[in-house]
Write a protein that holds these residues in place. Structure first.
Motif, short mmCIF file in Angstrom:
data_model
loop_
_atom_site.label_atom_id
_atom_site.label_comp_id
_atom_site.label_asym_id
_atom_site.label_seq_id
_atom_site.Cartn_x
_atom_site.Cartn_y
_atom_site.Cartn_z
N LEU A 162 25.46 41.65 1.17
CA LEU A 162 25.28 42.24 -0.22
C LEU A 162 26.58 41.50 -0.92
O LEU A 162 26.51 41.37 -2.46
CB LEU A 162 25.36 43.70 -0.41
CG LEU A 162 23.93 44.27 -0.09
CD1 LEU A 162 23.95 45.75 -0.21
CD2 LEU A 162 22.75 43.49 -0.92
N HIS A 163 27.78 41.45 -0.44
CA HIS A 163 28.82 40.97 -1.00
C HIS A 163 29.06 39.35 -1.24
O HIS A 163 29.92 39.06 -1.52
CB HIS A 163 30.18 41.48 -0.22
CG HIS A 163 30.34 41.12 0.91
ND1 HIS A 163 29.49 41.71 2.04
CD2 HIS A 163 31.07 40.05 1.66
CE1 HIS A 163 29.81 41.01 3.05
NE2 HIS A 163 30.91 40.11 2.91
N SER A 164 28.23 38.73 -0.64
CA SER A 164 28.20 37.27 -0.61
C SER A 164 26.99 36.79 -1.35
O SER A 164 25.77 37.35 -1.39
CB SER A 164 28.05 36.73 0.64
OG SER A 164 28.93 37.40 1.69
N LYS A 165 26.68 35.38 -1.43
CA LYS A 165 25.74 34.70 -2.04
C LYS A 165 24.46 34.85 -1.11
O LYS A 165 24.89 34.35 0.00
CB LYS A 165 26.03 33.23 -2.79
CG LYS A 165 27.06 33.23 -3.96
CD LYS A 165 26.41 33.98 -5.10
CE LYS A 165 27.34 33.69 -6.30
NZ LYS A 165 26.83 34.45 -7.65
N ILE A 166 23.34 35.07 -1.22
CA ILE A 166 22.29 35.07 -0.32
C ILE A 166 21.26 34.28 -0.79
O ILE A 166 20.53 34.45 -2.02
CB ILE A 166 21.63 36.62 -0.09
CG1 ILE A 166 22.81 37.40 0.40
CG2 ILE A 166 20.54 36.45 0.97
CD1 ILE A 166 22.42 39.11 0.31
#
Length: 253
Positions: free
Chosen positions: A150-154
C-alpha cells in the motif's frame, strides 16, 4: 550453572510442589481453532478467564499480568484469523484497537470484560467470513499483495506477474469475485489505512498521503472524501484518539 538456568530450575521445582501446570496445548489450540472457524458456542465453552490457573505469570503486578496475557491472546487470535481468511489489514486493525483499549483499562474487571468482548468480536467476524464469499487463490494472493504494498506504487501488471496470470484475466477474475475493480480495491484499502493512521498516529495528512503513495496531496484529499464524505483533516478532528473519551461519554448518555 547460569543464573537464568537456576531460576528456571527453581521455578520448575515450585511448579511440581504446588502441582502447577500450564494449560494443555490441545485445549488452547482447540479454543483458537473455534475462533478461527467462527464457532461462538465452542468459544464460550472453551474460553477461560485471563490469568486463571495454568496460564503462567508474566508480571508480579496483577493488572500488568492480565494486560500482558490479553495482548498475547489477541496476538494469537489475530494470526489464527488471518490464517482463516480474515484480511490482514482488518485483523491487525482490530488487534491494535483492542490492545489500545487494554492499555487504558484501570482494573482487572475492565480487562476481563474487554477480553470477552474481543474474543467474541473476532469469532463473530470469522463466522460471517465463513458464511460469506470464498475467494479463489489468485484473488487472495492479489489482496495480500495489495496490503503488503500500500505504501508503494501498485500496477495491475505487477500484481498479475506476482500471481502468474495475465493482467486482463486477473482483472476479470477479481471483479467477478470481489465486485469491484483492482484499482478501486486499492483505493479503498489505502483510504481505510489512512483512516486508521488519522485516528491513531500523529502523522500529518500530508505525510499520510505521501506514505500511501497517492499521486499528490490533492489526489489524496479527493479520494479520501469520495469514500468517507470528509476530508482527511475533518476526519482527524472528529475521530482522533484525543476525542475517544468524549465520544464514549456521549454514547453512554
Amino acid at each position: 550453572m547460569p543464573q537464568s538456568e537456576k531460576e528456571l530450575t527453581y521455578k520448575a521445582f515450585l511448579n511440581r510442589e504446588y502441582a502447577f501446570r500450564h494449560s494443555p496445548f490441545e485445549k488452547e489450540f482447540e479454543f483458537y481453532d473455534c475462533v478461527k472457524i467462527g464457532d461462538t458456542e465452542g468459544v464460550k465453552r472453551l474460553m477461560t478467564p485471563l490469568g486463571s490457573s495454568g496460564t503462567g505469570i508474566l508480571s508480579e503486578d496483577p493488572l500488568k499480568n492480565l494486560r500482558y496475557h490479553f495482548i498475547v491472546t489477541v496476538a494469537m487470535i489475530t494470526r489464527f484469523c488471518v490464517e482463516g481468511g480474515m484480511e490482514m489489514e482488518s485483523a491487525y486493525t482490530l488487534s491494535d484497537l483492542y490492545i489500545l483499549k487494554a492499555d487504558k483499562c484501570t482494573s482487572p474487571e475492565e480487562i476481563h470484560a474487554l477480553h470477552r468482548e474481543a474474543v467474541l468480536d473476532f469469532t463473530v467476524q470469522m463466522n460471517r467470513i465463513a458464511h460469506g464469499t470464498i475467494y479463489s487463490k489468485p484473488v487472495i494472493m492479489t489482496m495480500d499483495y495489495i496490503y503488503d504494498n500500500l505504501h508503494s506504487k501498485i500496477s495491475e501488471k505487477d500484481i498479475a506477474d506476482h500471481v502468474s496470470l495475465s493482467a486482463s484475466y486477473l482483472s476479470r477474475l477479481f471483479r467477478r469475485e470481489v465486485g469491484v475493480t483492482v484499482s478501486t480495491y486499492i483505493a479503498v484499502k489505502r483510504v481505510e489505512t489512512a483512516q486508521n493512521m488519522l485516528r491513531y498516529s500523529d502523522y500529518s495528512p500530508l505525510d499520510i498521503g505521501n506514505y500511501l503513495a497517492f499521486n499528490s496531496h490533492s489526489h489524496f484529499i479527493s479520494t479520501f472524501k469520495k469514500y468517507t464524505g470528509m476530508t482527511p483533516n475533518e476526519f482527524r478532528r472528529k475521530y482522533y484518539r484525543s476525542n475517544w473519551g468524549e465520544q464514549t461519554h456521549k454514547k453512554s448518555k
